[in-house]
Design a protein around this motif. Structure first.
Motif, mmCIF file in Angstrom:
data_model
loop_
_atom_site.group_PDB
_atom_site.id
_atom_site.type_symbol
_atom_site.label_atom_id
_atom_site.label_comp_id
_atom_site.label_asym_id
_atom_site.label_seq_id
_atom_site.Cartn_x
_atom_site.Cartn_y
_atom_site.Cartn_z
ATOM 1 N N THR A 238 0.806 -1.220 0.000
ATOM 2 C CA THR A 238 0.000 0.000 0.000
ATOM 3 C C THR A 238 0.844 1.277 0.000
ATOM 4 N N LYS A 239 2.167 1.127 -0.018
ATOM 5 C CA LYS A 239 3.088 2.276 -0.045
ATOM 6 C C LYS A 239 2.932 3.183 1.172
ATOM 7 N N ILE A 240 2.566 2.583 2.310
ATOM 8 C CA ILE A 240 2.394 3.324 3.556
ATOM 9 C C ILE A 240 3.399 2.799 4.578
ATOM 10 N N MET A 241 4.089 3.712 5.253
ATOM 11 C CA MET A 241 5.115 3.310 6.206
ATOM 12 C C MET A 241 4.517 2.797 7.514
ATOM 13 N N VAL A 242 5.063 1.688 8.002
ATOM 14 C CA VAL A 242 4.783 1.162 9.339
ATOM 15 C C VAL A 242 6.127 0.741 9.922
ATOM 16 N N LYS A 243 6.460 1.242 11.116
ATOM 17 C CA LYS A 243 7.760 0.936 11.716
ATOM 18 C C LYS A 243 7.648 0.910 13.232
ATOM 19 N N ASP A 244 8.026 -0.215 13.819
ATOM 20 C CA ASP A 244 8.019 -0.338 15.270
ATOM 21 C C ASP A 244 9.095 0.558 15.877
ATOM 22 N N ASP A 245 8.750 1.200 16.996
ATOM 23 C CA ASP A 245 9.715 2.010 17.729
ATOM 24 C C ASP A 245 10.244 1.167 18.881
ATOM 25 N N PRO A 246 11.489 0.683 18.800
ATOM 26 C CA PRO A 246 12.026 -0.228 19.822
ATOM 27 C C PRO A 246 12.209 0.423 21.186
ATOM 28 N N ASN A 247 12.166 1.742 21.242
ATOM 29 C CA ASN A 247 12.393 2.447 22.502
ATOM 30 C C ASN A 247 11.113 2.749 23.275
ATOM 31 N N THR A 248 9.963 2.511 22.663
ATOM 32 C CA THR A 248 8.677 2.780 23.319
ATOM 33 C C THR A 248 7.697 1.661 22.979
ATOM 34 N N ASP A 249 6.455 1.800 23.451
ATOM 35 C CA ASP A 249 5.421 0.833 23.092
ATOM 36 C C ASP A 249 4.586 1.342 21.916
ATOM 37 N N GLN A 250 5.114 2.332 21.211
ATOM 38 C CA GLN A 250 4.391 2.923 20.083
ATOM 39 C C GLN A 250 4.920 2.392 18.747
ATOM 40 N N VAL A 251 4.065 2.512 17.724
ATOM 41 C CA VAL A 251 4.430 2.109 16.368
ATOM 42 C C VAL A 251 4.224 3.311 15.456
ATOM 43 N N ILE A 252 5.231 3.623 14.687
ATOM 44 C CA ILE A 252 5.146 4.744 13.744
ATOM 45 C C ILE A 252 4.448 4.249 12.473
ATOM 46 N N HIS A 253 3.445 4.982 12.037
ATOM 47 C CA HIS A 253 2.735 4.555 10.818
ATOM 48 C C HIS A 253 2.074 5.740 10.136
#
Length: 202
Positions: A143-158
């Motif tokens: 889908t050409k959309i970024m999803v990236k886990d943030d290893p320093n928090t419990d959040q996910v960048i998307h």
């Protein structure tokens, strides 16, 4: 006599223009065929690309522990559904891929959705049952959309995009799903696009 002919021609031209404006055609902006998938929704049901075919669906990426854009995105999607309900549009689905599948089990997703005043919960499919790596690759490649886990928090960048998938499983439109000003989220445009697509293709 000449003036009457000119007047008739102008009237005919005006009628044609108005007719064209009243019959907007659906125009795809993208042509991204999605790969096959099969996951579990918040009701514990299997949902696949194949099972979704035959009707258009609106997709997005969210997660239940999100402290930023997911709540307003979910609210905005509920607003799109409210617009569709008012238009009497029924032949569509909503698909939200969890980007935090280890936490977002079906019952967690069901509880999350219950916090939003959605007009018809049966059309919502909040998906999980895959790995974090899978959804990161699926989002970017398909889908050409970024999803990236943030290893320093419990959040996910998307990404904050909503995307429209046609009845054949092809991504054809993208929209802003979150903006600081709600007026910048094209809720009316999304509802109109879905209505137009359904009128022309189903």
């Amino acid at each position: 006599m000449k003036n009457k002919i000119i007047g008739f021609i102008l009237l005919l031209m005006l009628t044609t223009v108005l007719s064209a404006c009243g019959n907007a055609k659906f125009k795809a902006d993208y042509d991204l065929a999605l790969p096959d998938f099969e996951h579990i929704n918040q009701r514990g049901e299997a949902v696949s690309l194949k099972s979704l075919k035959g009707k258009p669906w609106i997709g997005m990426y969210i997660f239940t522990n999100c402290t930023s854009i997911c709540p307003p995105m979910s609210f905005n999607m509920a607003q799109v559904q409210e617009k569709l309900k008012k238009k009497g549009v029924e032949d569509y689905q909503i698909v939200a891929f969890s980007v935090d599948p280890d936490v977002d089990k079906p019952e967690v997703l069901a509880d999350y959705l219950s916090k939003y005043n959605v007009p018809d919960e049966s059309k919502w499919n909040l998906l999980t049952g895959y790995s974090q790596k899978y959804i990161e690759q699926f989002a970017v490649k398909s889908t050409k959309i970024m999803v990236k886990d943030d290893p320093n928090t419990d959040q996910v960048i998307h990404g904050n995009q909503f995307f429209l998938v046609d009845k054949d499983g092809v991504l054809v439109k993208m929209y802003t799903g979150y903006a600081k000003n709600i007026e910048d989220v094209p809720i009316d445009t999304m509802a109109s696009d879905i209505e137009t697509y359904i009128d022309e293709n189903l």
